[in-house]
Structure formats: structure tokens, C-alpha cells
Design an enzyme around this catalytic site. Structure first.
Site, mmCIF file in Angstrom:
data_model
loop_
_atom_site.group_PDB
_atom_site.id
_atom_site.type_symbol
_atom_site.label_atom_id
_atom_site.label_comp_id
_atom_site.label_asym_id
_atom_site.label_seq_id
_atom_site.Cartn_x
_atom_site.Cartn_y
_atom_site.Cartn_z
ATOM 1 C CG HIS A 9 -0.168 0.019 2.522
ATOM 2 N ND1 HIS A 9 0.406 1.159 3.051
ATOM 3 C CD2 HIS A 9 0.122 -0.985 3.370
ATOM 4 C CE1 HIS A 9 1.012 0.855 4.187
ATOM 5 N NE2 HIS A 9 0.856 -0.444 4.399
ATOM 6 C CD GLU A 82 1.808 -5.719 8.241
ATOM 7 O OE1 GLU A 82 1.915 -6.940 8.017
ATOM 8 O OE2 GLU A 82 2.629 -4.881 7.810
#
Length: 184
Positions: A9, A82
Site C-alpha cells: 500500500h 497486516e
């Protein structure tokens, strides 16, 4: 063969200030939005069949920026979130590393209070990888996720330990390409 495009990202304020973000859901900052637009334009001419992203906002927004150039929907997978760093989310990265060192455990076995180990993240990554390889033969799949998740994913692909993979670095809004063929 399956082609995998691994994307991290774009930048968030936590990245900018070197804070542990884990499963915190911080948005892209202005630089991050610019980064993902540049990446999306660079990938415009690359054939992509599917886009799968972490549902965390920073990864999902990155994937959506890319998807606009391909007329594709973004599918979210919780497997791509994550590392859950529990109560250590938001801690400066240097302090986090000190906590890991102070635990006396290998990085792969360190479990923050309320979080998970990187071994558990790797198990998620392995399940996800097996599903992708089973369902997307002869296709290109873009996977948009996070630094620690991508390191564990690459550790599986390369057959190295989590500790060895910890030296790998994925810049914000970077992409890496891997081809899987004949079991390799």
C-alpha cells in the site's frame, strides 16, 4: 503458471513517522495517494486478471486505484491483513524492535500482547497462497497488502525463514512480480 504481482500500500502518516501500524486502519496520506496514482498509471498496460486486497483501508484504497485502470473489482481477503501487533500498535518502530529483542524470542515467535506471531501470519499466507495457486491457473493476480505480510508471503515462495525474510524491504506503493510454475 500463475503470475503474482505483489503490491504494498501507499504511504500513511504512521509510515511517515515510523510507527507500527499493524492492523490499525490508518488511511493513505497525501503522499500515499500520489504514490498509488503513479503506480496505478505504471501498471495500466500490465495485464491483470484479478485484484485481491487486504480489507484495511490503506491497502484497499491502493488496490482500487489500480483497479480503475483495469475495469476490475477488488476482492478483499482477511488473510492479507497486516501482522496483528496487539497493544504495540502505534509504538515507534525502534521501540517495537527493542521489545522484540528484549523478549529473547526469534522474530517468528514473538507475540505482542493481544496480537499474533509472524508464524501465524505465515500460516495465513500459506493458506492464501495455496488457494490462489489452486484457483487462478494461467492468470495474473495482483495482491495488495502490507510489508510484514508480504515478507512472510515471500518467505514461503523462496523457501526461507521468517528471520531471513525480515531483511526484505517493500517500499510504499511498490510492486514485485513472481511467477509460479511447476511447483516453483
Amino acid at each position: 503458471m500463475v503470475r503474482l504481482i505483489l503490491v504494498r500500500h501507499g504511504q500513511t502518516d504512521a509510515n511517515l513517522h515510523r510507527l507500527i501500524q499493524g492492523q490499525g486502519d490508518g488511511p493513505l496520506n497525501a503522499i500515499g495517494r500520489e504514490q498509488v496514482e503513479i503506480l496505478a498509471r505504471q501498471l495500466q498496460g500490465v495485464h491483470i486478471d484479478h485484484i485481491i486486497a487486504s480489507p484495511l483501508q490503506r491497502a484497499y484504497d491502493t488496490a482500487c486505484a489500480i483497479a480503475r485502470y483495469h475495469a476490475l473489482d477488488v476482492v478483499c481477503s482477511n488473510a492479507l491483513v497486516e501482522w496483528n501487533c496487539g497493544v504495540l500498535d502505534g509504538l515507534p518502530a525502534d521501540e517495537f524492535k527493542e521489545q522484540v529483542r528484549g523478549s529473547g524470542l526469534p522474530l517468528s515467535q514473538f507475540r505482542p500482547v493481544g496480537g499474533e506471531t509472524l508464524t501465524e501470519v505465515r500460516q495465513r499466507a500459506e493458506t492464501f497462497m495455496n488457494e490462489v495457486l489452486a484457483h487462478y491457473d494461467q492468470q495474473t493476480v495482483l495482491i495488495c497488502s502490507h510489508g510484514d505480510f508480504l515478507r512472510t508471503f515471500v518467505s514461503l515462495m523462496r523457501g526461507i525463514t521468517i528471520e531471513e525474510a525480515s531483511s526484505l524491504h517493500f517500499d510504499n506503493a511498490s510492486c514485485s512480480v513472481a511467477n509460479h510454475a511447476d511447483g516453483k
